[in-house]
Design an enzyme around this catalytic site. Structure first.
Site, PDB file in Angstrom:
ATOM      1  N   TYR A  99       1.892  43.094 -16.924  1.00 31.86           N
ATOM      2  CA  TYR A  99       3.225  43.704 -17.022  1.00 31.86           C
ATOM      3  C   TYR A  99       3.142  45.218 -16.859  1.00 31.86           C
ATOM      4  O   TYR A  99       3.907  45.814 -16.082  1.00 31.86           O
ATOM      5  CB  TYR A  99       3.869  43.357 -18.362  1.00 31.86           C
ATOM      6  CG  TYR A  99       5.189  44.055 -18.586  1.00 31.86           C
ATOM      7  CD1 TYR A  99       6.321  43.700 -17.834  1.00 31.86           C
ATOM      8  CD2 TYR A  99       5.319  45.069 -19.534  1.00 31.86           C
ATOM      9  CE1 TYR A  99       7.529  44.351 -18.022  1.00 31.86           C
ATOM     10  CE2 TYR A  99       6.526  45.713 -19.729  1.00 31.86           C
ATOM     11  CZ  TYR A  99       7.628  45.356 -18.976  1.00 31.86           C
ATOM     12  OH  TYR A  99       8.820  46.005 -19.161  1.00 31.86           O
ATOM     13  N   LYS A 155       4.706  47.683 -13.709  1.00 30.09           N
ATOM     14  CA  LYS A 155       5.652  48.770 -13.920  1.00 30.09           C
ATOM     15  C   LYS A 155       5.116  50.097 -13.384  1.00 30.09           C
ATOM     16  O   LYS A 155       5.879  50.939 -12.901  1.00 30.09           O
ATOM     17  CB  LYS A 155       5.999  48.879 -15.409  1.00 30.09           C
ATOM     18  CG  LYS A 155       6.896  47.747 -15.884  1.00 30.09           C
ATOM     19  CD  LYS A 155       8.200  47.717 -15.088  1.00 30.09           C
ATOM     20  CE  LYS A 155       9.115  46.581 -15.420  1.00 30.09           C
ATOM     21  NZ  LYS A 155      10.359  46.571 -14.635  1.00 30.09           N
ATOM     22  N   THR A 176      17.618  42.408 -25.065  1.00 27.53           N
ATOM     23  CA  THR A 176      17.903  41.442 -24.013  1.00 27.53           C
ATOM     24  C   THR A 176      16.926  40.275 -24.122  1.00 27.53           C
ATOM     25  O   THR A 176      16.020  40.274 -24.962  1.00 27.53           O
ATOM     26  CB  THR A 176      17.771  42.065 -22.602  1.00 27.53           C
ATOM     27  OG1 THR A 176      16.377  42.322 -22.335  1.00 27.53           O
ATOM     28  CG2 THR A 176      18.551  43.370 -22.495  1.00 27.53           C
TER      29      THR A 176
END
Length: 326
Positions: free
Chosen positions: A207, A211, A244
Site C-alpha cells: 500500500y 501511494k 470510509t
C-alpha cells in the site's frame, strides 16, 4: 525466518505509528474547509470511485456547481444509486455512471475509448479510487493489487485521456489531474526490480509503495506538461484519515478500535473532500501555481524521494513498458 518476520511486522508497525501521528495532528487542528468556489458550468469532470466516500462528496459538490460529472466505478449498483441520490438533491445535476474496473486494463481502455467517442471536453480528472491492505492477490493482468489499482490503472487512464485534457485546457483555465494520495507514501519505497511485491509480500508495504508511486507519477506528469507548454496541471492530495470503508481490511482488533474512534478522530468524507476539491477547482491554482503535494487544504512538504528526477523518470518509463505504451 527473522528476515521474513521483519518484512511483515516492521511495515505494519511503521504504518500504524504514522497513522497515530496523523490522528494526533487531526485532533489538534481544524479540518480544512472549502472556500466558496466559482461555478463550473460547461466543465466536464471524471471522478474514479465516485460512488461513495470522498469521491461521492467530490462528485456532489462539482455537480452542485454545474459541472458535468462522470463517476467511473466498478460497482454499477452503487454508482447508479449515487447518481440517483445526487439528482434527487440537485434537480439540475448532470451526473452519470460508467463502468470502470481499475483492476482490468481492458476495462480502463474501454472506459477511455467510450468517453473519447463522445467528443466531450475533459477539464478535471480525479484519480480517487483505491484499495488498502487487501490480501495478497493479482489484478486481471497479473499485477499486485495495490500497485495495479492505486497506481497502474490510474496511470493508464490518465495517459489515454491526456490528449483530451490538453485540448480542453487553455490559458487561465488549465485542465487538472488530481491524484488522491496518502501520508503513507512517506514510508514507501520504490523497488524498480520488484514493483509487483513478489518478495516477502506485505499488504502494508504494498500500500505504501503504491501511494509513493502515485506521487512520483503526479509530479513527473506535471513537469512534462509544464516543459511541453501544455495547459494541464497535475497534483497529489492527502485528504487525511477519513471515516470510509477503506479501512475494512485492517487487522480485526484494529478494525474494531477504528470503528469506535472514527467518529471522534477521523475526518468525515466531506471534510476529506475539501482538499481534493480545492486542488481541482480553486482559481488560485492556475498555471505555475498548480502541481505539488497538498494536505490540510494547503501545499505541504513531502519526502525528498518524491523529488528524485531519476526515480520519477525510471518509474515512468517502466510503467509505459508494463502497459505496452510508447
Amino acid at each position: 525466518m527473522l528476515s521474513a518476520l521483519r518484512s511483515y511486522l516492521l511495515p505494519a508497525v511503521r504504518l500504524y505509528l504514522l497513522g497515530l501521528k496523523v490522528l494526533l495532528v487531526q485532533l489538534f487542528s481544524r479540518p480544512p474547509r472549502l472556500p466558496v468556489m466559482p461555478r463550473q458550468d460547461g466543465k466536464v469532470a471524471i471522478v474514479t470511485g465516485g460512488g461513495r466516500g470522498i469521491g461521492y462528496e467530490v462528485v456532489c459538490h462539482m455537480a452542485r456547481l454545474g459541472a458535468h460529472v462522470i463517476i467511473g466505478g466498478r460497482d454499477e449498483q452503487e454508482g447508479l444509486a449515487a447518481v440517483r441520490r445526487i439528482c434527487e438533491q440537485y434537480k439540475e445535476a448532470k451526473v452519470e455512471f460508467k463502468k470502470l474496473d481499475l483492476a482490468s486494463l481492458q476495462s480502463v481502455r474501454q472506459f477511455a475509448q467510450s468517453f473519447k467517442e463522445r467528443d466531450l471536453p475533459l477539464n478535471i480528472l480525479v484519480n480517487n479510487a483505491g484499495v488498502m491492505l487487501v490480501p495478497e492477490g493479482r489484478t486481471e493482468d497479473g499485477f499486485e493489487q495495490h500497485f495495479g489499482i492505486n497506481y497502474l490503472g490510474h496511470f493508464l487512464l490518465t495517459w489515454l485521456l491526456l490528449d483530451t485534457l490538453k485540448d480542453s485546457g487553455k490559458c487561465g483555465h488549465v485542465s487538472r489531474v488530481v491524484s488522491v494520495s496518502s501520508s503513507a507514501h512517506r514510508i514507501g519505497e520504490i523497488r524498480l526490480n520488484d514493483l509487483n511485491s513478489c518478495q516477502h509480500y506485505s499488504a502494508h508495504t504494498a500500500y505504501c509503495h503504491s501511494k509513493l508511486a502515485q506521487l512520483l507519477f503526479s509530479s513527473h506528469l506535471h513537469q512534462e506538461m509544464q516543459s511541453g507548454g501544455f495547459p494541464v496541471s497535475s497534483c497529489a492530495v492527502d485528504p487525511g484519515m477519513v471515516d470510509t470503508s477503506l479501512y475494512r481490511h485492517l487487522w480485526t482488533p484494529l478494525r474494531l478500535a477504528q470503528s469506535v474512534i472514527a467518529g471522534l478522530l477521523f475526518r468525515t468524507p466531506a471534510e476529506g473532500a475539501a482538499t481534493v476539491l480545492s486542488a481541482a477547482l480553486s482559481p488560485v491554482l492556475e498555471g505555475d501555481c498548480g502541481g505539488g503535494y497538498w494536505a490540510n487544504g494547503h501545499r505541504d512538504v513531502t519526502t525528498l524521494l518524491t523529488f528524485d528526477p531519476q526515480l520519477q523518470l525510471s518509474l515512468w518509463e517502466i510503467s509505459l513498458q508494463l502497459l505496452g505504451l510508447q
